[in-house]
Design an enzyme around this catalytic site. Sequence first.
Site, PDB file in Angstrom:
ATOM      1  N   GLN A  24       0.826  -1.211   0.000  1.00  0.00           N
ATOM      2  CA  GLN A  24       0.000   0.000   0.000  1.00  0.00           C
ATOM      3  C   GLN A  24       0.860   1.261   0.000  1.00  0.00           C
ATOM      4  O   GLN A  24       0.600   2.200  -0.753  1.00  0.00           O
ATOM      5  CB  GLN A  24      -0.936   0.004   1.206  1.00  0.00           C
ATOM      6  CG  GLN A  24      -2.106  -0.956   1.089  1.00  0.00           C
ATOM      7  CD  GLN A  24      -3.060  -0.813   2.268  1.00  0.00           C
ATOM      8  OE1 GLN A  24      -2.688  -1.054   3.407  1.00  0.00           O
ATOM      9  NE2 GLN A  24      -4.264  -0.404   1.985  1.00  0.00           N
TER      10      GLN A  24
ATOM     11  N   TYR B 134       3.940   1.606  -0.998  1.00  0.00           N
ATOM     12  CA  TYR B 134       4.622   1.715  -2.283  1.00  0.00           C
ATOM     13  C   TYR B 134       3.675   2.226  -3.365  1.00  0.00           C
ATOM     14  O   TYR B 134       4.020   3.099  -4.161  1.00  0.00           O
ATOM     15  CB  TYR B 134       5.188   0.348  -2.673  1.00  0.00           C
ATOM     16  CG  TYR B 134       5.802   0.296  -4.050  1.00  0.00           C
ATOM     17  CD1 TYR B 134       7.007   0.937  -4.319  1.00  0.00           C
ATOM     18  CD2 TYR B 134       5.182  -0.411  -5.080  1.00  0.00           C
ATOM     19  CE1 TYR B 134       7.575   0.876  -5.580  1.00  0.00           C
ATOM     20  CE2 TYR B 134       5.746  -0.475  -6.337  1.00  0.00           C
ATOM     21  CZ  TYR B 134       6.939   0.167  -6.582  1.00  0.00           C
ATOM     22  OH  TYR B 134       7.494   0.115  -7.839  1.00  0.00           O
ATOM     23  N   GLN B 135       2.460   1.686  -3.382  1.00  0.00           N
ATOM     24  CA  GLN B 135       1.467   2.105  -4.360  1.00  0.00           C
ATOM     25  C   GLN B 135       1.097   3.578  -4.179  1.00  0.00           C
ATOM     26  O   GLN B 135       0.919   4.311  -5.148  1.00  0.00           O
ATOM     27  CB  GLN B 135       0.204   1.232  -4.225  1.00  0.00           C
ATOM     28  CG  GLN B 135      -0.987   1.689  -5.044  1.00  0.00           C
ATOM     29  CD  GLN B 135      -0.827   1.425  -6.524  1.00  0.00           C
ATOM     30  OE1 GLN B 135       0.026   0.665  -6.925  1.00  0.00           O
ATOM     31  NE2 GLN B 135      -1.663   2.059  -7.334  1.00  0.00           N
ATOM     32  N   GLU B 136       1.005   4.012  -2.931  1.00  0.00           N
ATOM     33  CA  GLU B 136       0.563   5.366  -2.652  1.00  0.00           C
ATOM     34  C   GLU B 136       1.655   6.401  -2.904  1.00  0.00           C
ATOM     35  O   GLU B 136       1.396   7.467  -3.462  1.00  0.00           O
ATOM     36  CB  GLU B 136       0.092   5.473  -1.191  1.00  0.00           C
ATOM     37  CG  GLU B 136      -1.154   4.653  -0.864  1.00  0.00           C
ATOM     38  CD  GLU B 136      -2.404   5.133  -1.599  1.00  0.00           C
ATOM     39  OE1 GLU B 136      -2.440   6.319  -2.001  1.00  0.00           O
ATOM     40  OE2 GLU B 136      -3.323   4.327  -1.798  1.00  0.00           O
ATOM     41  N   SER B 137       2.893   6.125  -2.482  1.00  0.00           N
ATOM     42  CA  SER B 137       3.917   7.176  -2.506  1.00  0.00           C
ATOM     43  C   SER B 137       5.297   6.725  -2.944  1.00  0.00           C
ATOM     44  O   SER B 137       6.203   7.568  -3.050  1.00  0.00           O
ATOM     45  CB  SER B 137       4.048   7.782  -1.101  1.00  0.00           C
ATOM     46  OG  SER B 137       4.664   6.849  -0.216  1.00  0.00           O
TER      47      SER B 137
END
Length: 333
Positions: A75, A77-80
């Site tokens: 999560q 990694y996906q977000e930021s």
Amino acid sequence: MRKAWLVGGAVLGAGLSFVMLLVVGVYVVAGNLANGVGGATKALAKGSVPAAYQNLVQKWGNLCTAINPALLAAQLYQESGFNPKAQSAAAAQGIAQFIPGTWATHGIDGDGDGDRDVWDPNDAIPSAAKYDCTLASYVKDVPGDATRNMLASYNAGAYAVIKYGGVPPYKETQNYVKTITTLEESFAAPVTRVDPSKQAAGAIYYAQKKLGTPYLWGGDGTAQDSGRFDCSGLTKAAYESVGISLPRVANDQWNAGQHPARDELLPGDLVFFSDDLTNSRAIRHVGIYVGGGYMIDAPRTGAVIRFDPIDTPDYFGATRVTEDGAKALPTTV
């Protein structure tokens, strides 16, 4: 700078024959192990999370049964891309990309210093885990997988999950759930053998045809580049030749699948190198493993695409690329 391994004409010819055998062999292995065992554990893969955040992710990723450290890492990694200063056009802030309204309700003082700072990973990472667990509690009585229901709630809201009795039939939500659960595999340390990639042989075949091509920083092998590549340009093109689109940069290619141990490498695995063996975001070089402790890579300016040994002090690890894994990667991190 990686140590050069010069290849003479006779060795190169033998090497080509060796690779052609591998191309056949990897198909045999893939066929024998198709539908074989795979899987992951809650332990994080080596270096998958920057060292500064690893303990936080490991600790808070076990806050409730609906999450685990690898899922929480996926999560973030996906977000930021683990960037604590990230800010989106929609005003999402920090490493966990909380919007102000959600932070006001769900942000916690994770490090106990008396404030709740969305820009501080010591607060934001615990808050992300707490928010996931809060969502999971809202849909705990909904049938189906608790983690998938939690992720669907994160994307579409708990009401939609309750209404539809599970992941709602929204394409965006279904894609979000699949993306995060697929990325989760690239952050988890496998506990059993990782299934071989069926496209590996084709990627090797492409790379071996480029042996002897001069290196070009930023090269993608286009006519404009005179057919030249840099390291990640070569690996991207090799897998693109078999229908898998990888990111352009080596440290993003790391997350395109699970990570086999050194003694489980198979031809076609991507192998990575870094001066910081605790942080996958610091990866600076990548090649395609061909077996016998060697890879095909585009090493540096002034060199050509060639065979190089992988067992060097800067060896970071490997990724077994999958189509789903590549598709799950964010377009920008």
